[in-house]
Design a protein around this motif. Structure first.
Motif, PDB file in Angstrom:
ATOM      1  N   PHE C 149       0.873  -1.267   0.037  1.00 40.58           N
ATOM      2  CA  PHE C 149      -0.055  -0.131  -0.058  1.00 40.58           C
ATOM      3  C   PHE C 149       0.723   1.159  -0.033  1.00 40.58           C
ATOM      4  CE2 PHE C 149      -3.268  -2.955   1.061  1.00 40.58           C
ATOM      5  CZ  PHE C 149      -4.322  -2.492   0.319  1.00 40.58           C
ATOM      6  N   ASP C 150       1.834   1.245   0.899  1.00 36.60           N
ATOM      7  CA  ASP C 150       2.688   2.438   1.080  1.00 36.60           C
ATOM      8  C   ASP C 150       3.275   2.838  -0.041  1.00 36.60           C
ATOM      9  OD1 ASP C 150       3.111   4.509   3.605  1.00 36.60           O
ATOM     10  OD2 ASP C 150       5.012   4.127   2.376  1.00 36.60           O
ATOM     11  N   MET C 151       4.256   1.825  -0.576  1.00 37.80           N
ATOM     12  CA  MET C 151       5.211   1.990  -1.742  1.00 37.80           C
ATOM     13  C   MET C 151       4.522   1.864  -2.982  1.00 37.80           C
ATOM     14  SD  MET C 151       8.014  -0.008   0.340  1.00 37.80           S
ATOM     15  CE  MET C 151       8.317   0.894   2.009  1.00 37.80           C
ATOM     16  N   LEU C 152       3.765   1.140  -3.311  1.00 35.39           N
ATOM     17  CA  LEU C 152       3.221   0.715  -4.586  1.00 35.39           C
ATOM     18  C   LEU C 152       2.082   1.306  -5.102  1.00 35.39           C
ATOM     19  CD1 LEU C 152       3.838  -2.776  -5.228  1.00 35.39           C
ATOM     20  CD2 LEU C 152       4.958  -1.066  -6.325  1.00 35.39           C
ATOM     21  N   LEU C 153       1.144   1.674  -3.960  1.00 30.95           N
ATOM     22  CA  LEU C 153      -0.113   2.343  -4.274  1.00 30.95           C
ATOM     23  C   LEU C 153      -0.264   3.752  -3.655  1.00 30.95           C
ATOM     24  CD1 LEU C 153      -2.465  -0.650  -3.459  1.00 30.95           C
ATOM     25  CD2 LEU C 153      -1.599   0.121  -5.674  1.00 30.95           C
ATOM     26  N   ALA C 154       0.795   4.095  -2.995  1.00 31.95           N
ATOM     27  CA  ALA C 154       0.948   5.632  -2.707  1.00 31.95           C
ATOM     28  C   ALA C 154      -0.231   5.776  -1.674  1.00 31.95           C
ATOM     29  CB  ALA C 154       1.031   6.663  -3.632  1.00 31.95           C
ATOM     30  N   VAL C 155      -0.759   4.713  -0.881  1.00 31.53           N
ATOM     31  CA  VAL C 155      -1.575   4.945   0.227  1.00 31.53           C
ATOM     32  C   VAL C 155      -0.845   4.801   1.416  1.00 31.53           C
ATOM     33  CG1 VAL C 155      -3.573   4.042   1.554  1.00 31.53           C
ATOM     34  CG2 VAL C 155      -3.507   3.759  -0.953  1.00 31.53           C
TER      35      VAL C 155
END
Lengths: 334, 509, 170
Positions: C149-155
């Motif tokens: 989520f944090d790195m790939l999806l920018a969530v």
């Protein structure tokens, strides 16, 4: 960059989370070692945007963030913290460590309304921020249907005296509502608001369907409707004409001294060293001078309006005074 | 001929390798975003918007549009298999979808949903091609008073959702609307039931509530060694039976009509389409009473409707330049970033682009069908994961999903609270459907009423002097009267509908 | 094990949970009415902010009386009674508490560490899953999900606010 891997996104999703494994990178946090302000910036900077990703405010902020990365040489991490008309994000911004690692986008009148309206119970006030630079003033435009007899602000004032007019807003206490109240007071008109708290789309629909007489909106947001011939701008509430609707006269030309719109600027939490604030101010100024950047902003319907830290601070307090008196009006009307 | 020419060129352009590839990538990302909690189509498009700056405009828009309509396919999967609706529009699907999964028909439900979405999406796109202009005028006829009438019709359909006990149905509906009342009131702009929390000024977000009531409520209710736990279906059980096809076909037809018509009204979300499609199935004489216990119509109708809606929502964008929903608004941002203003002028200034994008909607719907239906078997394998592990993952996804909506811990607490509410609803037999309906329609009821009165300056006759508003309100009254009458006439046994309960379904087997 | 649906429905059984819930809903209704009265019921243009809440409160009170009576008499069958299929009160409390505690720790310890502990609790304490299964699941669920989520999806999921933990990337 953070979001440059569409294929990887899809692949990772398909393979579930296992592929990503335990990769982890450190992100900046508020309480990271307080950097010597003279070295600033030493690490990534977080930009808090108090609005949803993809909105008008967010697009301008993201454009700037990308350009600032080159200018400052450090990553700028955009964090969307939407909610309560920006109040959630502004609270996070006001409470962030004043060490230069966090700054954020603020809009006037939104922030000032939330800070001054006691019923909102905001944890911050108008003095909780250190103003760094203004990026955009998006003036409020007044539009009518293309076949309307109203051609100018003067016509509008005359028509309002003749009969009842209604205008769209995007909710109580929003920029449109305040603009309408200020306009009514200055021009002596009685145009009634119709509030569309769900935003510009329902408001525009109601206007195009002939349910509301006047469409009030920032120039940046109203441009598509104007270009499609759904509406015609008769004026902007500003001192100078907008580059996007040069034919629309200003309120000042009509002798109505109302200047309002959405002003988007950048602030640090109060207590941030002044040289950090100033250096960011200079960096934003440098970015705004770049012609390619100006063109990107123009495509997004944004008119650059740079103010440095001192000018922005003066503007900020001037706006706070004038909005404060309108808020009393809203309260009285109940 | 001109029209055929245009769409032919558009289709040819949409089928070039490059554009086909981007449509495919968009569909994949959309499906993935739908499956993953917390990021809906709006956030997904917004996040990917910057990378499209360097792309060719047509390809960029094709990809982003594919993400938009692809998300609802993905959302269906978690709603049906795991009872976690990632977005409002698939929430109502989980009512029957999850019951079907428990009966071992989850795969069939997904296949039907995929086919229904395809039919709905394609039909809506064809409508867009042949009748965009007149349709958009129809959409504009819906002002606040008409919108109010539409909401009243939606609430009147509630009677059909109520179930065995009218009192229980009313409690559920009232609680749903009460949740919707939290926040800044649309009348005077004052905080209402916010208890001094800045977070609640915006109201309670729908997703944390739905995730709590559906997903968490179910996990709290059923234990690990329960026999009602759904099992992964065998391969041949993935294909819908002839009977299921026969029952779905009319529901898909109705879903297409509701989705296409409601979709052209700017500002109305797909959730409303799927809710109304579901409610109307509930009113069908033949199978209405089965809804909630795992009826295939309860999946087919809303899934068809929400995809038809997603495609019909392009009508106001292309003809009026109005973004009909937040996701479309972000998509419109993509147009603007490329120096293109969506609207009627676009058909003259950039005909190839418009027709290519419209043709890509057709292509995308085919791609999604081809992608998703064969993959149904893969998705259902999720259920083969040992329950404790699956349960742990669902909990993590529930937490990420609730948190990511607003990046707020408060939403996690709200999810936990509504998990308990969902548990109590299950254990006491209170129906969930009325709550979902009023949760979505509640704010609209109040807003549109207020807006109408602001337009008329306090004159209530506005609802009776405008033909369309009057008709809608009359329809609502008619719905209430007929359902009250049929309830009275029918024998009690038919009126007292079987509740959607896990035990009742297991006992049926 | 007791079930009260289907064939058993003819034998009325009082639902204590149902009666208690009805009472709770009644109280909620009364509170809503009181709250609504303070908001203002009517304005110059039409219904005021308290108008709809007032009616909702009244509906809740009346409906809870009728429904409570049905529950008391056992006229309406429960969805499920306590049996071996359903989670018991202890397990429910543990699950809800674990979510609330995790929510409170999330911004202090960061997502990865909090979820690591959360998953350990669920897999080892609640479900007694073997370590061989627990360890990979916990790692994927905490570090893997964060990465996705944090790195790939920018969530962006929260990181720890304790400097030492933040420094090592948690």
């Amino acid at each position: 960059m953070r979001f440059t891997r569409p294929l990887a996104v899809a692949a990772a999703a398909a393979l579930a989370m296992t592929a990503v494994g335990c990769a982890s990178l450190s992100r900046p946090t508020d309480s990271g070692e307080a950097s010597e302000s003279t070295d600033w910036p030493t690490g990534p900077i977080t930009m808090i945007v108090a609005f949803d990703a993809g909105g008008g405010s967010d697009i301008g902020a993201r454009l700037l963030a990308t350009a600032l990365e080159d200018e400052l040489g450090v990553p700028i991490v955009v964090e969307n913290r939407p909610g309560a008309g920006g109040q959630v994000g502004y609270t996070a911004l006001a409470n962030a460590a004043p060490d230069g690692s966090t700054f954020g986008l603020t809009t006037i009148p939104g922030l000032i309304v939330s800070a001054l309206d006691e019923s909102r119970g905001a944890e911050y006030d108008v003095d909780s921020f250190a103003q760094s630079a203004l990026q955009v003033i998006d003036p409020m435009a007044i539009a009518v249907t293309p076949d309307s007899d109203i051609q100018s602000i003067e016509d509008l004032v005359a028509a309002s005296e003749a009969g009842e007019l209604t205008a769209t807003t995007t909710g109580i206490g929003t920029a449109e509502h305040i603009a309408l109240l200020q306009f009514n007071e200055a021009a002596g008109t009685d145009i009634r608001p119709v509030h569309f708290a769900d935003g510009a789309a329902p408001a525009t629909t109601a206007f195009l369907g002939g349910n509301v007489d006047i469409l009030l909106s920032n120039v940046g947001d109203i441009m598509p409707t104007l270009e499609n011939g759904g509406a015609r701008a008769v004026g902007v509430l500003a001192e100078e004409r907008s580059i996007f609707v040069p034919d629309a006269g200003t309120s000042y030309e009509a002798g109505i001294e109302v200047m309002i719109g959405s002003s988007r600027g950048y602030v640090f939490p109060d207590g941030t060293p002044q040289d950090v604030v100033d250096r960011m101010s200079d960096a934003i100024g440098a970015v705004l001078e770049d012609e390619a950047f100006q063109e990107q902003m123009a495509n997004a319907g944004l008119q650059p309006a740079y103010m440095d830290a001192a000018e922005y601070e003066a503007y900020w307090h001037e706006q706070a005074d004038s909005i404060g008196s309108v808020l009393e009006l809203i309260r009285e009307e109940g | 001929m001109d029209l055929l020419d245009s769409i032919g060129q558009g289709l040819a352009n949409a089928l070039t390798l490059q554009n086909l590839l981007f449509a495919l990538v968009g569909c994949l990302i959309g499906t993935a975003l739908g499956i993953l909690p917390g990021i809906g189509s709006t956030a997904g498009i917004a996040i990917l918007l910057p990378i499209t700056f360097t792309m060719e405009p047509t390809s960029a828009i094709i990809m982003l549009a594919a993400i938009f309509y692809g998300t609802s396919y993905g959302g269906t999967i978690t709603s049906v298999l795991l009872n976690i609706p990632g977005e409002g529009e698939t929430a109502i699907t989980s009512l029957d979808g999850y019951q079907l999964t428990k009966k071992g028909r989850g795969g069939a439900a997904l296949t039907i949903a995929g086919v229904g979405s395809f039919v709905g999406g394609t039909t809506a796109t064809i409508l867009l091609i042949v009748a965009a202009q007149p349709l958009s005028q129809l959409g504009l006829l819906v002002g606040p008073p008409e919108f109010f009438g539409l909401v009243i019709v939606g609430i009147a359909l509630l009677v059909g959702l109520v179930g065995k006990s009218i009192a229980a149905g009313l409690i559920s509906a009232a609680i749903g609307m009460l949740i919707a009342m939290v926040g800044i009131d649309p009348v005077q702009g004052l905080p209402r039931f916010t208890f001094g929390s800045a977070h609640l000024l915006d109201g309670i977000s729908i997703v944390p509530v739905l995730v709590g009531v559906f997903g968490l409520g179910e996990l709290l209710h059923v234990s690990a060694n329960s026999i009602t736990r759904p099992k992964a279906p065998k391969l041949r059980e993935l294909v819908p039976t002839r009977e299921e096809w026969r029952r779905s076909a009319p529901a898909i037809g109705r879903g297409t009509i509701f989705g296409s018509l409601i979709g052209i009204i700017p500002g109305v979300t797909a959730t409303i389409s799927s809710l109304i499609a579901y409610s109307s199935e509930r009113r069908m004489k033949k199978h209405g009473h089965e809804l909630g216990t795992g009826a295939i119509e309860g999946v087919a109708a809303p899934e068809t409707a929400n995809n038809a809606h997603a495609n019909a929502a392009f009508v106001p964008l292309f003809t009026l330049g109005i973004p009909a929903s937040p996701a479309i608004a972000v998509l419109m941002g993509a147009f603007l970033q490329n120096g293109i203003t969506p609207g009627p002028a676009l058909f003259q200034s950039e005909p190839l682009l418009v027709w290519t994008v419209i043709a890509s909607l057709l292509v995308g719907n085919v791609l999604l069908l081809v992608l998703n239906v064969p993959l149904v078997g893969l998705w259902t394998r999720l259920l083969a994961i040992p329950f404790p592990v699956l349960c742990a993952f669902i909990l993590v996804f529930i937490m990420v999903g609730s948190y990511a909506v607003n990046r707020s811990v408060t939403d996690l607490i709200i999810t936990a609270v509504f998990g308990v509410v969902g548990l109590i609803f299950r254990r006491t037999g209170l129906p969930v459907a009325p709550l979902v309906l009023t949760l979505v329609l509640g704010p609209l009821l109040e807003q549109t009423l207020r807006q109408s009165l602001q337009i008329s300056n306090g004159d209530f006759s506005i609802f009776f002097t405008r033909p369309m508003a009057l008709v809608l309100i009359a329809v609502a009254i008619l719905i209430v009267i007929t359902s009250a009458a049929t309830k009275r006439k029918r024998p009690i046994a038919e009126v007292i509908l079987p509740t959607p309960t896990p035990t009742s379904t297991t006992q049926e087997r | 094990m007791t079930t009260t649906t289907g064939a058993d429905a003819s034998a009325p059984q009082r639902s204590r949970l149902g009666v208690a819930t009805a009472a709770g809903i009644g109280v909620l209704g009364v509170a809503t009415v009181i709250g609504a009265l303070q908001l203002g019921l009517w304005t110059a243009l039409g219904p005021g902010p308290g108008f709809f809440p007032l009616w909702l409160g009244i509906i809740l009170v009346i409906a809870s009386v009728f429904w409570g009576r049905q529950q008391w008499r056992g006229e309406v069958a429960d969805a499920v009674d306590e049996g071996e299929e359903a989670n018991g009160p202890w397990r429910i409390t543990a699950m809800v508490a674990s979510i609330v505690i995790a929510a409170l720790l999330l911004e202090l310890l960061g997502f990865q560490l909090t979820i690591l502990l959360f998953l350990l609790f669920h897999l080892r304490v609640l479900h007694r899953v073997r370590w061989l299964v627990t360890v990979p699941v916990v790692l994927v669920g905490s570090l893997g999900v964060f990465g996705l989520f944090d790195m790939l999806l920018a969530v962006h999921l929260p990181t720890s606010s304790i400097p030492f933990l933040a420094a090592i990337g948690l």
